[in-house]
Design a protein around this motif. Structure first.
Motif, PDB file in Angstrom:
ATOM      1  N   LYS A 160       0.952  -1.146   0.006  1.00 55.48           N
ATOM      2  CA  LYS A 160      -0.088  -0.410   0.414  1.00 55.48           C
ATOM      3  C   LYS A 160       0.988   1.246  -0.206  1.00 55.48           C
ATOM      4  O   LYS A 160       0.468   2.396  -0.725  1.00 55.48           O
ATOM      5  CB  LYS A 160      -1.111  -0.048   0.956  1.00 55.48           C
ATOM      6  N   THR A 161       1.914   1.272   0.669  1.00 51.03           N
ATOM      7  CA  THR A 161       3.208   2.616   0.845  1.00 51.03           C
ATOM      8  C   THR A 161       3.559   2.974  -0.320  1.00 51.03           C
ATOM      9  O   THR A 161       3.631   4.042  -0.624  1.00 51.03           O
ATOM     10  CB  THR A 161       3.250   2.465   2.639  1.00 51.03           C
ATOM     11  N   THR A 162       3.481   2.207  -1.257  1.00 49.31           N
ATOM     12  CA  THR A 162       4.842   2.237  -2.321  1.00 49.31           C
ATOM     13  C   THR A 162       3.811   2.385  -2.567  1.00 49.31           C
ATOM     14  O   THR A 162       4.122   2.993  -3.791  1.00 49.31           O
ATOM     15  CB  THR A 162       5.331   0.647  -2.245  1.00 49.31           C
ATOM     16  N   ALA A 163       2.375   1.636  -2.789  1.00 45.58           N
ATOM     17  CA  ALA A 163       1.768   2.751  -4.293  1.00 45.58           C
ATOM     18  C   ALA A 163       1.277   4.211  -4.156  1.00 45.58           C
ATOM     19  O   ALA A 163       1.223   4.312  -4.639  1.00 45.58           O
ATOM     20  CB  ALA A 163       0.648   1.629  -4.188  1.00 45.58           C
ATOM     21  N   LEU A 164       0.917   4.329  -3.146  1.00 45.55           N
ATOM     22  CA  LEU A 164       0.923   5.921  -2.760  1.00 45.55           C
ATOM     23  C   LEU A 164       1.769   6.823  -2.661  1.00 45.55           C
ATOM     24  O   LEU A 164       2.637   7.909  -3.158  1.00 45.55           O
ATOM     25  CB  LEU A 164       0.503   5.897  -1.151  1.00 45.55           C
ATOM     26  N   VAL A 201       1.869   7.378  -6.458  1.00 41.19           N
ATOM     27  CA  VAL A 201       0.811   8.341  -7.005  1.00 41.19           C
ATOM     28  C   VAL A 201       1.464   9.743  -6.403  1.00 41.19           C
ATOM     29  O   VAL A 201       1.411  10.611  -7.261  1.00 41.19           O
ATOM     30  CB  VAL A 201      -0.904   7.958  -5.742  1.00 41.19           C
ATOM     31  N   LEU A 202       2.190  10.255  -5.007  1.00 42.40           N
ATOM     32  CA  LEU A 202       2.495  11.316  -4.583  1.00 42.40           C
ATOM     33  C   LEU A 202       3.389  12.048  -6.116  1.00 42.40           C
ATOM     34  O   LEU A 202       3.503  13.104  -5.892  1.00 42.40           O
ATOM     35  CB  LEU A 202       2.879  11.268  -3.727  1.00 42.40           C
ATOM     36  N   SER A 203       4.541  10.879  -6.520  1.00 42.09           N
ATOM     37  CA  SER A 203       5.340  10.856  -7.706  1.00 42.09           C
ATOM     38  C   SER A 203       4.510  11.402  -8.623  1.00 42.09           C
ATOM     39  O   SER A 203       5.145  12.316  -9.516  1.00 42.09           O
ATOM     40  CB  SER A 203       6.245   9.876  -7.310  1.00 42.09           C
ATOM     41  N   MET A 204       3.643  11.391  -9.136  1.00 45.71           N
ATOM     42  CA  MET A 204       2.682  11.874  -9.924  1.00 45.71           C
ATOM     43  C   MET A 204       2.296  13.322  -9.671  1.00 45.71           C
ATOM     44  O   MET A 204       2.525  13.670 -10.347  1.00 45.71           O
ATOM     45  CB  MET A 204       2.054  10.015 -10.344  1.00 45.71           C
ATOM     46  N   ILE A 218      -2.269  16.336   1.090  1.00 42.15           N
ATOM     47  CA  ILE A 218      -1.548  15.397   2.441  1.00 42.15           C
ATOM     48  C   ILE A 218      -1.750  13.965   2.514  1.00 42.15           C
ATOM     49  O   ILE A 218      -2.950  13.138   1.780  1.00 42.15           O
ATOM     50  CB  ILE A 218      -2.688  15.338   3.832  1.00 42.15           C
ATOM     51  N   MET A 219      -0.160  13.433   2.834  1.00 43.24           N
ATOM     52  CA  MET A 219      -0.741  11.606   2.956  1.00 43.24           C
ATOM     53  C   MET A 219      -0.628  11.479   4.339  1.00 43.24           C
ATOM     54  O   MET A 219       0.077  11.908   4.999  1.00 43.24           O
ATOM     55  CB  MET A 219       0.334  11.771   2.265  1.00 43.24           C
ATOM     56  N   VAL A 220      -1.625  11.366   4.671  1.00 41.15           N
ATOM     57  CA  VAL A 220      -1.826  10.295   5.994  1.00 41.15           C
ATOM     58  C   VAL A 220      -1.827   8.335   6.504  1.00 41.15           C
ATOM     59  O   VAL A 220      -2.285   7.811   5.647  1.00 41.15           O
ATOM     60  CB  VAL A 220      -2.798  10.297   7.161  1.00 41.15           C
ATOM     61  N   GLY A 221      -0.535   8.029   6.847  1.00 40.04           N
ATOM     62  CA  GLY A 221      -0.088   6.898   6.706  1.00 40.04           C
ATOM     63  C   GLY A 221      -0.554   5.717   6.617  1.00 40.04           C
ATOM     64  O   GLY A 221      -1.041   4.483   5.866  1.00 40.04           O
ATOM     65  N   GLU A 222      -1.746   5.926   7.443  1.00 36.70           N
ATOM     66  CA  GLU A 222      -2.109   4.885   7.999  1.00 36.70           C
ATOM     67  C   GLU A 222      -3.380   5.227   9.744  1.00 36.70           C
ATOM     68  O   GLU A 222      -3.313   6.421  10.087  1.00 36.70           O
ATOM     69  CB  GLU A 222      -1.447   3.357   8.719  1.00 36.70           C
ATOM     70  N   ILE A 223      -4.923   5.363   8.641  1.00 35.25           N
ATOM     71  CA  ILE A 223      -5.805   5.590   9.774  1.00 35.25           C
ATOM     72  C   ILE A 223      -6.167   4.547  10.726  1.00 35.25           C
ATOM     73  O   ILE A 223      -6.697   3.561  10.341  1.00 35.25           O
ATOM     74  CB  ILE A 223      -7.358   6.050   8.743  1.00 35.25           C
ATOM     75  N   HIS A 281      -8.636  19.886   0.362  1.00 32.51           N
ATOM     76  CA  HIS A 281      -7.588  19.216   0.120  1.00 32.51           C
ATOM     77  C   HIS A 281      -7.590  17.882  -0.087  1.00 32.51           C
ATOM     78  O   HIS A 281      -8.475  17.348  -0.346  1.00 32.51           O
ATOM     79  CB  HIS A 281      -6.522  19.175   1.587  1.00 32.51           C
ATOM     80  N   LEU A 282      -6.292  17.464  -1.179  1.00 37.65           N
ATOM     81  CA  LEU A 282      -6.318  16.335  -1.348  1.00 37.65           C
ATOM     82  C   LEU A 282      -5.836  15.153  -0.784  1.00 37.65           C
ATOM     83  O   LEU A 282      -4.874  15.638  -0.330  1.00 37.65           O
ATOM     84  CB  LEU A 282      -5.820  16.425  -2.847  1.00 37.65           C
ATOM     85  N   VAL A 283      -6.511  14.380   0.281  1.00 35.76           N
ATOM     86  CA  VAL A 283      -6.161  13.367   1.195  1.00 35.76           C
ATOM     87  C   VAL A 283      -6.210  12.178   0.593  1.00 35.76           C
ATOM     88  O   VAL A 283      -5.861  11.157  -0.104  1.00 35.76           O
ATOM     89  CB  VAL A 283      -7.170  13.770   2.257  1.00 35.76           C
ATOM     90  N   PHE A 284      -4.385  11.920   0.904  1.00 36.48           N
ATOM     91  CA  PHE A 284      -4.352  10.405   0.713  1.00 36.48           C
ATOM     92  C   PHE A 284      -3.628   9.471   2.010  1.00 36.48           C
ATOM     93  O   PHE A 284      -3.307   9.910   2.562  1.00 36.48           O
ATOM     94  CB  PHE A 284      -3.285  10.173  -0.527  1.00 36.48           C
TER      95      PHE A 284
END
Length: 581
Positions: free
Chosen positions: A337-341, A344-347, A397-402, A419-422
């Motif tokens: 999951k984290t690698t996929a995020l 996406v953030l790199s994009m 914003i990217m929050v590692g885990e809810i 905000h766009l949140v991941f």
């Protein structure tokens, strides 16, 4: 003895002992004809027998004692009594020596040419062989120990054995891990052992290194392509010193052995920066170490490199172009999951965009993105960090885990306030995120307003391209697969022209006889459009959810896996393992 004659002997024995039904035997014979596999490979792949059970059966059929060699570590000097080429050619290994007596494991007990080869080699060295029937799996595990890694580590262990006297060995077993023992911990043999373990894990593509205590010894295992493999065992007098050496490298407390500790090691290997995320965990009489291997020099892979299908990448690209809302990625621990995020953030990483993350831990450092490591022991949690982050003028914003209710509610609030949140969540399916968030006190009408996209993913092993071959599905699996194919949107099947062929790896040197090399993603992605927003905001039934998914052209985890299976990327076994919760 060829496969046909082996099968005749086995067939008579299995039927006489009622170990197999005539129907099962017919299915086995058909697959042997189609695939040119051995009876053993087919019987085990169909789960009719385990590897150990079949080794016992071979012993009974061919009048030879059987033995299990699972997790057995063979001393290099014993293993090399039989040249590697001979071991490979005849599928046999020498696994034990006591004086002039040697024990030989044979995959094919009736291979008389193999026995002649052993008798000739043993006669030259004055050795007396005893033969044992072993499973093909055990043979592969022992054969891998011919690698240079074993020789190099064996040299380091031998150096340690010579360096430390018996008295010192006793002290090492009870090492109290104080600064008085730093010289022992930093000594050349111990440092060399740790260095070799880490280097070969990186070179072998391992994602994790497990160093764990066993009775009177230690065990080192590598996780490669999702599966753990025992590589070596450590003598008990060195185990604590090896653990302490790792703690020193990770800047952890040597005198703390009763509480878990986390740290990092950064090394440069072959010009690449390697990060090791270290976790030390107290066990009954020792500590266990697990190191996550992160090759930061490789950079963040893009979605195509991770294995996402073109139709899924298009959906992701459309949704991350939105100015606000929530992108949730779900799946179990270790599903990527984290690698996929990060991909996406790199994009989205651009000069005019402020991207800030809250992570635990930071796995990759990305230039241009503001990354923050939470520290719960200091009161810096996902929830408190997110509150403070609103004052940092973020766009994304990217929050590692809810992990808790506060974080869930703050993530929804962030999505509502432009905000766009991941983020990630632990659920089994994409839709499963909805009831999970509601259970975490998220208001349904607010979720309906803020959710953009829900994605679930798993990692499956890829077929080795060097030994890929067509594979006929067992009838039980074929029924499940055909039913799933019937529900896949037609547009995703047009390239196959109605011909559905599956594949698997036969096993070769390239893949270490496993049939697999590397891993890829299977995923399911649900876009939250207006119809879904209306559904989430009110009471709904799962039938309504399924109808809307079908209308959207939703592809489930299993269906995405089946499409990849038809393309020869992965096997049905991997798809079933990963997608059936």
């Amino acid at each position: 003895m060829d496969n046909k004659n082996k099968l005749l002997r086995l067939k008579k024995f299995l039927l006489e002992k009622s170990l197999i039904t005539p129907e099962q035997l017919l299915e086995v014979e058909n697959e042997i004809e189609l695939s040119d596999k051995t009876p053993e490979e087919v019987l085990i792949s169909k789960n009719i027998f385990s590897a150990t059970e079949f080794a016992k059966i071979k012993g009974q059929v061919f009048n030879m004692e059987s033995i299990s060699l699972t997790d057995v570590k063979v001393e290099p000097e014993v293993l090399n009594l039989l040249p590697q080429k001979v071991a490979k050619n005849y599928e046999m290994v020498i696994f034990e020596r006591a004086d002039d007596q040697i024990k030989v494991g044979m995959v094919n007990p009736q291979d008389f040419m193999a026995q002649e080869a052993i008798e000739f080699l043993a006669g030259q060295q004055g050795l007396d062989p005893t033969y044992f029937a072993i499973s093909l799996n055990d043979y592969y595990d022992i054969f891998r120990q011919y690698s240079g890694f074993k020789k190099e580590l064996g040299t380091a262990l031998e150096s340690a054995r010579e360096k430390f006297s018996e008295g010192e060995k006793t002290e090492l077993i009870g090492l109290d891990e104080t600064t008085d023992n730093l010289e022992v911990i930093k000594s050349a043999p111990v440092a060399k052992i740790v260095s070799v373990i880490i280097r070969h894990a990186v070179e072998g593509g391992a994602s994790d290194i497990h160093i764990e205590p066993k009775h009177r010894e230690g065990r080192v295992r590598y996780r490669v392509d999702g599966a753990l493999h025992t590589t070596i065992t450590l003598p008990d007098y060195l185990y604590n010193a090896v653990v302490s050496r790792i703690k020193v490298l990770a800047n952890l407390k040597l005198d703390e052995t009763r509480k878990p500790q986390d740290g990092r090691i950064r090394i440069k290997l072959n010009g690449n920066d390697i990060d090791l995320r270290v976790s030390v965990f107290p066990m009954l009489n020792a500590e266990k170490v697990v190191m996550r291997v992160l090759d930061t020099s490789a950079g963040v892979p893009n979605l195509t490199e991770l294995g996402f299908s073109d139709y899924h990448i298009k959906i992701i690209e459309n949704n991350i172009a939105r100015p606000h809302g929530i992108f949730l990625l779900t799946g179990p621990t270790g599903s990527g999951k984290t690698t996929a995020l990060y991909s996406v953030l790199s994009m989205l990483n651009a000069e005019g965009t402020n991207i800030t993350t809250l992570e635990d831990p930071i796995e990759y450092y990305i230039e241009g993105i503001n990354q923050s490591q939470i520290s719960p022991e200091n009161g810096f949690t996902f929830a408190s960090g997110l509150r403070a982050l609103f004052r940092q003028d973020p766009n994304i914003i990217m929050v590692g885990e809810i992990r808790d209710n506060d974080t869930a509610q703050l993530v929804v609030h962030a999505g509502l306030t432009g905000h766009l949140v991941f983020s990630t969540l632990h659920t089994n399916s994409a839709w499963g995120a909805i009831p999970r968030l509601i259970d975490m006190k998220g208001e349904a009408f607010l979720l309906a307003s803020t959710l953009n996209l829900l994605m679930a993913q798993r990692l499956v092993r890829k077929i080795c391209p060097k030994c890929q071959q067509e594979f006929k599905l067992p009838s039980s699996a074929e029924k499940v697969v055909i039913k799933e194919i019937e529900n896949i949107p037609a547009e995703y099947l047009k390239d196959f022209g109605g011909k559905y062929v599956f594949y698997k790896g036969a096993g070769c040197e390239e893949c270490g006889q496993t049939g697999y090399v590397g891993r890829t993603v299977i995923a399911e992605i649900l876009e939250i459009n207006r119809e879904f927003r209306d559904l989430i905001a009110r009471d709904f039934t799962m039938d309504e959810v399924r109808d809307l998914m079908k209308k959207q052209g939703f592809v489930t985890l299993m269906q995405d896996g089946i499409i990849k299976g038809l393309k020869g990327i992965t096997t049905i076994e991997e798809i079933m393992r990963a997608s059936i919760s």
